[in-house]
Design an enzyme around this catalytic site. Structure first.
Site, PDB file in Angstrom:
ATOM      1  N   GLU A 442      39.342 -21.463   0.190  1.00  0.00           N
ATOM      2  CA  GLU A 442      38.366 -20.406  -0.131  1.00  0.00           C
ATOM      3  C   GLU A 442      38.404 -20.019  -1.610  1.00  0.00           C
ATOM      4  O   GLU A 442      38.302 -18.837  -1.954  1.00  0.00           O
ATOM      5  CB  GLU A 442      38.600 -19.156   0.736  1.00  0.00           C
ATOM      6  CG  GLU A 442      38.268 -19.315   2.176  1.00  0.00           C
ATOM      7  CD  GLU A 442      37.033 -20.126   2.408  1.00  0.00           C
ATOM      8  OE1 GLU A 442      36.081 -20.038   1.608  1.00  0.00           O
ATOM      9  OE2 GLU A 442      37.036 -20.897   3.382  1.00  0.00           O
TER      10      GLU A 442
HETATM   11  C1  FAD Z   1      44.332 -26.783   5.346  1.00  0.00           C
HETATM   12  C2  FAD Z   1      43.088 -26.822   4.529  1.00  0.00           C
HETATM   13  C3  FAD Z   1      41.897 -26.376   5.075  1.00  0.00           C
HETATM   14  C4  FAD Z   1      40.721 -26.457   4.327  1.00  0.00           C
HETATM   15  N1  FAD Z   1      39.537 -26.089   4.913  1.00  0.00           N
HETATM   16  C5  FAD Z   1      38.376 -26.372   4.264  1.00  0.00           C
HETATM   17  C6  FAD Z   1      37.120 -26.233   4.926  1.00  0.00           C
HETATM   18  O1  FAD Z   1      37.042 -25.808   6.069  1.00  0.00           O
HETATM   19  N2  FAD Z   1      36.009 -26.579   4.256  1.00  0.00           N
HETATM   20  C7  FAD Z   1      36.043 -27.058   2.980  1.00  0.00           C
HETATM   21  O2  FAD Z   1      34.986 -27.365   2.442  1.00  0.00           O
HETATM   22  N3  FAD Z   1      37.216 -27.183   2.318  1.00  0.00           N
HETATM   23  C8  FAD Z   1      38.377 -26.867   2.942  1.00  0.00           C
HETATM   24  N4  FAD Z   1      39.583 -27.029   2.299  1.00  0.00           N
HETATM   25  C9  FAD Z   1      39.591 -27.465   0.910  1.00  0.00           C
HETATM   26  C10 FAD Z   1      40.011 -26.377  -0.047  1.00  0.00           C
HETATM   27  O3  FAD Z   1      39.023 -25.407  -0.151  1.00  0.00           O
HETATM   28  C11 FAD Z   1      40.327 -27.067  -1.363  1.00  0.00           C
HETATM   29  O4  FAD Z   1      41.585 -27.711  -1.175  1.00  0.00           O
HETATM   30  C12 FAD Z   1      40.349 -26.127  -2.525  1.00  0.00           C
HETATM   31  O5  FAD Z   1      39.056 -25.729  -2.808  1.00  0.00           O
HETATM   32  C13 FAD Z   1      40.938 -26.752  -3.794  1.00  0.00           C
HETATM   33  O6  FAD Z   1      40.371 -27.995  -4.052  1.00  0.00           O
HETATM   34  P1  FAD Z   1      41.332 -29.258  -4.301  1.00  0.00           P
HETATM   35  O7  FAD Z   1      42.296 -29.312  -3.184  1.00  0.00           O
HETATM   36  O8  FAD Z   1      40.505 -30.439  -4.552  1.00  0.00           O
HETATM   37  O9  FAD Z   1      42.138 -28.858  -5.584  1.00  0.00           O
HETATM   38  P2  FAD Z   1      41.647 -29.021  -7.126  1.00  0.00           P
HETATM   39  O10 FAD Z   1      40.255 -28.613  -7.233  1.00  0.00           O
HETATM   40  O11 FAD Z   1      42.031 -30.389  -7.558  1.00  0.00           O
HETATM   41  O12 FAD Z   1      42.576 -27.963  -7.799  1.00  0.00           O
HETATM   42  C14 FAD Z   1      43.977 -28.158  -7.994  1.00  0.00           C
HETATM   43  C15 FAD Z   1      44.519 -26.946  -8.773  1.00  0.00           C
HETATM   44  O13 FAD Z   1      43.860 -26.870 -10.027  1.00  0.00           O
HETATM   45  C16 FAD Z   1      43.234 -25.596 -10.175  1.00  0.00           C
HETATM   46  N5  FAD Z   1      41.939 -25.767 -10.821  1.00  0.00           N
HETATM   47  C17 FAD Z   1      40.992 -26.684 -10.565  1.00  0.00           C
HETATM   48  N6  FAD Z   1      39.926 -26.504 -11.340  1.00  0.00           N
HETATM   49  C18 FAD Z   1      40.182 -25.450 -12.131  1.00  0.00           C
HETATM   50  C19 FAD Z   1      39.483 -24.756 -13.151  1.00  0.00           C
HETATM   51  N7  FAD Z   1      38.252 -25.092 -13.489  1.00  0.00           N
HETATM   52  N8  FAD Z   1      40.084 -23.707 -13.746  1.00  0.00           N
HETATM   53  C20 FAD Z   1      41.307 -23.319 -13.381  1.00  0.00           C
HETATM   54  N9  FAD Z   1      42.026 -23.929 -12.423  1.00  0.00           N
HETATM   55  C21 FAD Z   1      41.478 -24.984 -11.794  1.00  0.00           C
HETATM   56  C22 FAD Z   1      43.068 -25.024  -8.778  1.00  0.00           C
HETATM   57  O14 FAD Z   1      43.067 -23.624  -8.797  1.00  0.00           O
HETATM   58  C23 FAD Z   1      44.263 -25.608  -8.054  1.00  0.00           C
HETATM   59  O15 FAD Z   1      45.387 -24.770  -8.261  1.00  0.00           O
HETATM   60  C24 FAD Z   1      40.770 -26.914   3.003  1.00  0.00           C
HETATM   61  C25 FAD Z   1      41.985 -27.339   2.453  1.00  0.00           C
HETATM   62  C26 FAD Z   1      43.119 -27.330   3.211  1.00  0.00           C
HETATM   63  C27 FAD Z   1      44.392 -27.848   2.603  1.00  0.00           C
END
Ligand code: FAD
Length: 620
Positions: A442
């Protein structure tokens, strides 16, 4: 202690004594309800949580979900509580009665969820469906409402939110799932979504997925994204199920926690036949999905509160039982009797840290939920806008501050259990594992902080932020006579919060825009502490009045230390109200001062995090 999920006395206190939610029934919107009915809802929620949902917590963690022949099977123990949950209409608390819901205020819906959310794996099935159903209700055509919503509201169909892709996590605008327009006005989707919570389950007969995708030819970035409804099974006009749609659940993720929640990798349209219907207008996908995301952010805050609450109560229970060491006063006597660890100062420090944060978070989460209701029943535009603004500002605090603080509460619960806490035979490790995800999904917490400083503080030219400061100041004014010392410290903190927001605005005007960006997260945590101190002062102010009344009725003199201690120990209400005062005092004296070191760091305008070369992070 009747249950180890939440302190029902605290719940009733926040609902009835702090927020006086019964007054919502004076509005036309909630005139069918009464305070007694709200009370009954809590009693029933407690019964369902204690008897049916809590007992599945450990088993579902151990069993997890299975993928067999493309079908997800949830932990077997979830089937009975799910049926009871939807039969009781708990999945439909927030929908208006005209469309088959309970029509309850958000504060009551979320207070009931406070009972259920400790088992976030379980609650994710009806919870995600409820969110998706809200989208269909608010943006769907009459036909979509009839075909999908009608069965989502009964719990027969499930729902999800499909945003994330391998190359589009935080960067949602980078998504590559494409929607191919068909002559009949429908679309065919092609792409991969991952990490989709409850992407499939055998609790329901069908699943309706709201999916973000880009219609072929639409612009790059978030502005070109549309949202589609993708049913697992197509639904015929007569309501019967048609063909299985062309998408597959490729995998269930193996996770650190929430093992009972199926987190799915989904491939859409491998055969070119993934049927999808547009929801709302083209290229409005992000705007529409934001409604769900805002609800979900409050939901994640509730997950945090519930995890913290159950972790704290387990730690407390354990600390009263576990005998270890002797009293400080008998340190040198090897024959001294062993005492329960709750008698040791450091254990009490952990317990009071946990209690004060749980108290504050419950007050905050219910207040934010109540703001949704107050916006709905507002008499005029100005009042509506005031509550809208409060909710806007508090949402990142509810989501991010509460999830990070709750994780810390679960960690302290493990610490309180000592070595036993680190072993899976004991329950607290699961609370920690299950809670960790709340700071990631989220909108990861760092992103929430950027949203807070980049967008929310400046909303309506800062008027919403000033509105929040005004609310805090009016609480301080109300209780500064009864609690002068605490009120003065909270006042100083509120002033400091305003000062730092102004400092950020000045940095922006001076072209030093990197300063607020680099210090966004510390600022969010600072703001969270000030907000919590405000909530705790509010609670302590009420408690002081009630305690004085009780003491007077019993003829107890506060100046008589021994008499007062006996009174607090023997009278349950007195113990509760004294506990509220202890929470506020501890927080204001021990946690709130941390904001001043954050202020010092923010005002230093230090940009080390940007200045360090990537090569200098490690040189081997
Ligand atoms: C158990 C679980 C349930 C989930 N459920 C859903 C769901 O129902 N629907 C759905 O669509 N998604 C879902 N997700 C996905 C989740 O929302 C994403 O994992 C999350 O948005 C982060 O994306 P990412 O994992 O690709 O991390 P990344 O985007 O790669 O980010 C990695 C880190 O870098 C930081 N970061 C990235 N970009 C920036 C920036 N521009 N500025 C500062 N910091 C940054 C982030 O804050 C994070 O700490 C789920 C994930 C998990 C693990």
């Amino acid at each position: 202690m009747a249950n180890l999920i939440l302190d029902e006395r605290d719940q009733r206190f926040v609902l009835n004594e702090m927020l006086e939610v019964g007054k919502l029934c004076e509005s036309a919107q909630y005139s069918d309800f009464s305070a007694d009915m709200f009370d009954m809802v809590m009693t029933q929620a407690q019964k369902l949580a204690v008897e049916e949902i809590f007992p599945t917590l450990k088993e579902s963690d151990e069993q997890g979900c299975r993928l067999e022949n493309g079908q997800v099977h949830v932990p077997e123990c979830f089937h009975r509580p799910y049926k009871l949950f939807v039969d009781g209409g708990w999945n439909a608390m927030s929908f208006p009665s005209e469309v088959g819901g309970q029509g309850l205020p958000s504060v009551i819906r979320n207070a009931a969820t406070d009972w259920f959310a400790h088992n976030f794996s379980f609650i994710s099935y009806p919870g995600l469906a409820e969110g998706a159903a809200h989208l269909v209700l608010n943006y769907g055509t009459a036909d979509q409402k009839q075909r999908y919503f009608a069965r989502m509201v009964t719990g027969e169909y499930g729902g999800t939110m499909c945003l994330t892709e391998p190359s589009a996590g935080t960067d949602v605008g980078n998504l590559s799932t494409k929607a191919i327009r068909q002559p009949d006005g429908t679309f065919r989707l092609q792409g991969t979504k991952l990490f989709i919570t409850v992407g499939d389950s055998d609790l329901v007969t069908n699943v309706i997925h709201p999916v973000l995708a880009r219609i072929e030819g639409d612009p790059a970035g978030t502005g070109g994204i549309s949202i589609f409804l993708v049913p697992k099974y197509l639904v015929n006009d007569d309501g019967t199920l048609g063909r299985r749609n062309d998408y597959e659940i490729a995998k269930i993720e193996e996770k650190l926690g929430i093992h009972g929640s199926a987190t799915c990798l989904m491939n859409f349209g491998d055969k070119g036949e993934c049927y999808a219907e547009l929801l709302g207008e083209e290229r409005q996908g992000m705007k529409i999905m934001f409604q769900l995301m805002n609800e979900a952010r409050i939901g994640v805050g509730l997950q945090g509160l519930a995890s913290a609450s159950i972790a704290y109560l387990h730690a407390l229970n354990y600390a009263k039982d576990r005998q270890q060491g002797s009293s400080l006063l008998e340190m040198k006597n090897p024959q001294a009797p062993r005492v329960p660890i709750i008698q040791h100062a450091d254990v009490r420090r952990m317990l009071l840290w946990m209690k004060s944060h749980v108290d504050a978070m419950r007050g905050l989460m219910y207040y934010a939920s109540y703001a949704i209701d107050r916006e709905l029943v507002a008499a005029d535009e100005a009042e509506r806008d005031k509550w809208k603004g409060l909710l806007e500002l508090l949402t990142p605090i509810c989501k991010a501050y509460c999830s990070d603080v709750s994780f810390k509460v679960t960690e302290l619960a493990v610490q309180t259990y000592g070595g036993y806490g680190y072993c899976s035979e004991y329950p607290v490790g699961q609370f920690l594992r299950d809670e960790k995800i709340a700071s990631i999904y989220e909108g990861a917490n760092g992103i929430q902080a950027l949203d807070l400083i980049g967008r929310k503080l400046a909303m309506k030219k800062g008027a919403y932020f000033i509105g929040l400061l005004t609310e805090m100041n009016s609480t301080i004014a109300r209780y500064k006579g009864a609690l002068p010392e605490l009120a003065a410290e909270v006042q100083e903190a509120v002033n400091t919060l305003g000062e730092i927001a102004f400092f950020f605005a000045t940095c922006g005007k001076q072209g030093k825009f990197l300063v607020p960006i680099v210090h966004a997260y510390p600022f969010m945590m600072l703001m969270g502490k000030v907000v919590c101190a405000w909530i705790l002062l509010w609670q302590a102010g009420i408690a002081k009045g009630k305690l004085d009344e009780l003491a007077q009725a019993k003829g107890v003199n506060p100046a008589d230390a021994a008499g007062w201690t006996g009174f607090v120990k023997e009278n349950k209400d007195a113990a509760f109200y004294a506990g509220k005062q202890a929470s506020a005092k501890y927080f204001v004296k021990n946690v709130l001062p941390e904001i001043y070191s954050a202020v010092r760091s923010i005002k230093s305008e230090d940009l080390s995090v940007l200045e360090i070369a990537e090569e200098s992070f490690v040189t081997n």
